[in-house]
Design a protein around this motif. Structure first.
Motif, PDB file in Angstrom:
ATOM      1  N   LYS A  79     -15.578-118.761 -28.818  1.00 42.65           N
ATOM      2  CA  LYS A  79     -15.641-118.141 -30.079  1.00 42.65           C
ATOM      3  C   LYS A  79     -14.383-119.302 -30.272  1.00 42.65           C
ATOM      4  CE  LYS A  79     -16.813-113.672 -31.146  1.00 42.65           C
ATOM      5  NZ  LYS A  79     -16.648-112.431 -31.424  1.00 42.65           N
ATOM      6  N   ALA A  80     -14.249-119.830 -31.637  1.00 41.54           N
ATOM      7  CA  ALA A  80     -13.204-121.032 -31.895  1.00 41.54           C
ATOM      8  C   ALA A  80     -12.083-120.014 -32.479  1.00 41.54           C
ATOM      9  CB  ALA A  80     -13.850-121.833 -33.381  1.00 41.54           C
ATOM     10  N   VAL A  81     -11.179-120.351 -31.867  1.00 38.99           N
ATOM     11  CA  VAL A  81     -10.175-120.254 -32.566  1.00 38.99           C
ATOM     12  C   VAL A  81      -9.892-119.018 -33.300  1.00 38.99           C
ATOM     13  CG1 VAL A  81      -8.147-121.295 -32.481  1.00 38.99           C
ATOM     14  CG2 VAL A  81      -7.080-119.395 -31.625  1.00 38.99           C
ATOM     15  N   GLU A  82     -10.076-119.956 -34.915  1.00 36.90           N
ATOM     16  CA  GLU A  82      -9.900-119.540 -35.969  1.00 36.90           C
ATOM     17  C   GLU A  82     -10.859-118.454 -36.673  1.00 36.90           C
ATOM     18  OE1 GLU A  82      -9.336-124.168 -35.987  1.00 36.90           O
ATOM     19  OE2 GLU A  82     -11.137-122.667 -34.889  1.00 36.90           O
ATOM     20  N   THR A  83     -11.514-117.760 -35.442  1.00 34.77           N
ATOM     21  CA  THR A  83     -12.535-116.514 -35.263  1.00 34.77           C
ATOM     22  C   THR A  83     -11.562-115.446 -35.258  1.00 34.77           C
ATOM     23  OG1 THR A  83     -13.024-116.288 -32.956  1.00 34.77           O
ATOM     24  CG2 THR A  83     -14.366-117.182 -34.782  1.00 34.77           C
ATOM     25  N   LEU A  84     -10.374-115.824 -35.173  1.00 36.09           N
ATOM     26  CA  LEU A  84      -9.356-114.180 -34.675  1.00 36.09           C
ATOM     27  C   LEU A  84      -9.058-113.706 -35.724  1.00 36.09           C
ATOM     28  CD1 LEU A  84      -7.755-115.702 -31.027  1.00 36.09           C
ATOM     29  CD2 LEU A  84      -8.780-112.768 -31.909  1.00 36.09           C
ATOM     30  N   PRO A  85      -9.009-112.897 -36.232  1.00 37.88           N
ATOM     31  CA  PRO A  85      -8.302-112.188 -37.050  1.00 37.88           C
ATOM     32  C   PRO A  85      -7.047-112.601 -37.191  1.00 37.88           C
ATOM     33  CG  PRO A  85      -9.815-110.654 -36.390  1.00 37.88           C
ATOM     34  CD  PRO A  85      -8.988-111.285 -35.669  1.00 37.88           C
ATOM     35  N   GLY A  86      -6.539-113.149 -38.285  1.00 34.30           N
ATOM     36  CA  GLY A  86      -4.885-113.690 -38.922  1.00 34.30           C
ATOM     37  C   GLY A  86      -4.942-114.776 -38.662  1.00 34.30           C
ATOM     38  N   ILE A  87      -5.815-115.621 -38.150  1.00 33.13           N
ATOM     39  CA  ILE A  87      -5.903-116.613 -37.502  1.00 33.13           C
ATOM     40  C   ILE A  87      -6.495-117.814 -38.426  1.00 33.13           C
ATOM     41  CG2 ILE A  87      -5.910-118.496 -35.420  1.00 33.13           C
ATOM     42  CD1 ILE A  87      -4.000-116.876 -35.536  1.00 33.13           C
TER      43      ILE A  87
ATOM     44  N   ALA B 260      -3.821-128.227 -31.544  1.00 28.28           N
ATOM     45  CA  ALA B 260      -2.774-128.994 -30.489  1.00 28.28           C
ATOM     46  C   ALA B 260      -2.122-128.515 -29.662  1.00 28.28           C
ATOM     47  CB  ALA B 260      -1.793-129.351 -32.291  1.00 28.28           C
ATOM     48  N   ASN B 261      -1.838-127.319 -29.445  1.00 28.44           N
ATOM     49  CA  ASN B 261      -1.265-127.045 -28.562  1.00 28.44           C
ATOM     50  C   ASN B 261      -1.808-126.470 -27.460  1.00 28.44           C
ATOM     51  OD1 ASN B 261       1.506-126.498 -28.480  1.00 28.44           O
ATOM     52  ND2 ASN B 261       0.976-125.857 -30.598  1.00 28.44           N
ATOM     53  N   GLY B 262      -3.066-127.172 -26.975  1.00 25.47           N
ATOM     54  CA  GLY B 262      -3.751-126.206 -26.265  1.00 25.47           C
ATOM     55  C   GLY B 262      -5.397-124.615 -26.316  1.00 25.47           C
ATOM     56  N   TYR B 263      -4.670-124.272 -27.525  1.00 28.12           N
ATOM     57  CA  TYR B 263      -5.240-123.221 -27.270  1.00 28.12           C
ATOM     58  C   TYR B 263      -6.436-123.116 -28.152  1.00 28.12           C
ATOM     59  CZ  TYR B 263      -1.071-121.872 -25.116  1.00 28.12           C
ATOM     60  OH  TYR B 263       0.323-121.509 -24.374  1.00 28.12           O
ATOM     61  N   GLY B 264      -7.791-123.595 -28.230  1.00 27.26           N
ATOM     62  CA  GLY B 264      -8.389-124.003 -29.164  1.00 27.26           C
ATOM     63  C   GLY B 264      -9.580-122.889 -29.352  1.00 27.26           C
ATOM     64  N   LYS B 265      -9.370-122.146 -28.446  1.00 27.46           N
ATOM     65  CA  LYS B 265     -10.662-121.137 -27.933  1.00 27.46           C
ATOM     66  C   LYS B 265     -10.087-119.690 -28.033  1.00 27.46           C
ATOM     67  CE  LYS B 265     -14.108-124.559 -27.726  1.00 27.46           C
ATOM     68  NZ  LYS B 265     -15.158-124.550 -28.541  1.00 27.46           N
TER      69      LYS B 265
ATOM     70  N   ARG C 157       3.210-111.419 -30.404  1.00 29.59           N
ATOM     71  CA  ARG C 157       3.833-111.681 -31.343  1.00 29.59           C
ATOM     72  C   ARG C 157       5.042-113.488 -31.355  1.00 29.59           C
ATOM     73  NH1 ARG C 157       3.157-106.557 -34.817  1.00 29.59           N
ATOM     74  NH2 ARG C 157       3.697-107.793 -36.753  1.00 29.59           N
ATOM     75  N   GLN C 158       5.519-112.897 -31.093  1.00 35.31           N
ATOM     76  CA  GLN C 158       7.019-113.932 -30.556  1.00 35.31           C
ATOM     77  C   GLN C 158       6.278-115.181 -30.070  1.00 35.31           C
ATOM     78  OE1 GLN C 158       9.610-113.548 -31.693  1.00 35.31           O
ATOM     79  NE2 GLN C 158       9.884-115.599 -31.945  1.00 35.31           N
ATOM     80  N   TRP C 159       5.163-114.786 -29.223  1.00 34.82           N
ATOM     81  CA  TRP C 159       4.107-116.553 -28.677  1.00 34.82           C
ATOM     82  C   TRP C 159       3.948-117.018 -30.072  1.00 34.82           C
ATOM     83  CZ3 TRP C 159      -0.586-117.467 -28.330  1.00 34.82           C
ATOM     84  CH2 TRP C 159      -1.270-118.655 -28.029  1.00 34.82           C
ATOM     85  N   LEU C 160       2.682-116.199 -30.742  1.00 31.10           N
ATOM     86  CA  LEU C 160       2.076-116.512 -31.926  1.00 31.10           C
ATOM     87  C   LEU C 160       3.050-117.048 -32.691  1.00 31.10           C
ATOM     88  CD1 LEU C 160      -0.878-114.134 -32.713  1.00 31.10           C
ATOM     89  CD2 LEU C 160      -0.485-116.506 -32.192  1.00 31.10           C
ATOM     90  N   ARG C 161       4.170-116.672 -33.088  1.00 29.87           N
ATOM     91  CA  ARG C 161       5.313-117.461 -34.016  1.00 29.87           C
ATOM     92  C   ARG C 161       5.827-118.619 -33.841  1.00 29.87           C
ATOM     93  NH1 ARG C 161       7.508-112.650 -34.196  1.00 29.87           N
ATOM     94  NH2 ARG C 161       6.353-110.774 -34.953  1.00 29.87           N
ATOM     95  N   ASP C 162       6.061-118.659 -32.797  1.00 31.61           N
ATOM     96  CA  ASP C 162       6.519-120.048 -32.250  1.00 31.61           C
ATOM     97  C   ASP C 162       5.637-121.185 -31.396  1.00 31.61           C
ATOM     98  OD1 ASP C 162       9.117-119.022 -31.301  1.00 31.61           O
ATOM     99  OD2 ASP C 162       8.456-118.414 -29.572  1.00 31.61           O
ATOM    100  N   THR C 163       4.321-120.883 -31.430  1.00 35.38           N
ATOM    101  CA  THR C 163       3.012-121.256 -30.886  1.00 35.38           C
ATOM    102  C   THR C 163       2.702-121.996 -32.271  1.00 35.38           C
ATOM    103  OG1 THR C 163       3.059-120.169 -29.107  1.00 35.38           O
ATOM    104  CG2 THR C 163       1.342-121.926 -29.718  1.00 35.38           C
ATOM    105  N   CYS C 164       1.969-120.991 -33.347  1.00 34.42           N
ATOM    106  CA  CYS C 164       2.018-121.878 -34.398  1.00 34.42           C
ATOM    107  C   CYS C 164       2.183-121.583 -36.014  1.00 34.42           C
ATOM    108  CB  CYS C 164       0.744-121.851 -34.467  1.00 34.42           C
ATOM    109  SG  CYS C 164      -0.113-119.742 -34.310  1.00 34.42           S
TER     110      CYS C 164
END
Length: 98
Positions: A18-26, A36-41, A60-67
Motif C-alpha cells: 500500500k502507498a503511504v497516502e492510504t494511511l489515515p492522516g496522510i 522524499a524521506n524514504g517512506y513511500g510504502k 507522532r513526534q517522528w511524523l511531525r519531524d519527518t513530514c
C-alpha cells in the motif's frame, strides 16, 4: 471520536504494498514528504512505528519531524497503525523487522 472511512478501508483491505497516502492522516502533501524521506510504502512507516516501540508520543513526534504532520494527522495515523498491530496479534513485527 469516530473512525474515519479512510481508517475503516485501510484496516479492512490487505496491506500488500500500500502507498503511504492510504494511511489515515496522510494525504498527497505529507505522503510526498514521506516518500522524499524514504517512506513511500505503508510498511516503511509501520516499521518505524514498531522500531519506536508503538509509543504514541515518539511516533507522532517522528511524523511531525519527518513530514510536518499536525496533531490530528499524526494521531489518526498512530491510531490506525496501533489498531492494525493489535488486529494482527503482534505478528506484524515478525513480518517486517529482521
Amino acid at each position: 471520536m469516530t473512525t474515519s472511512q479512510k481508517h475503516k478501508d485501510f484496516i479492512c483491505k490487505p496491506m500488500v504494498d500500500k502507498a503511504v497516502e492510504t494511511l489515515p492522516g496522510i494525504g498527497k502533501v505529507l505522503g510526498g514528504r514521506l516518500r522524499a524521506n524514504g517512506y513511500g510504502k505503508v510498511k516503511n512507516v509501520e516499521n518505524q512505528f514498531l522500531l519506536l516501540g508503538k509509543d504514541a508520543a515518539a511516533f507522532r513526534q517522528w511524523l511531525r519531524d519527518t513530514c510536518g504532520a499536525n496533531t490530528k494527522q499524526s494521531g489518526d495515523c498512530y491510531k490506525c497503525l496501533y489498531e492494525l498491530c493489535n488486529l494482527c496479534c503482534g505478528n506484524i513485527q515478525k513480518r517486517y523487522i529482521p
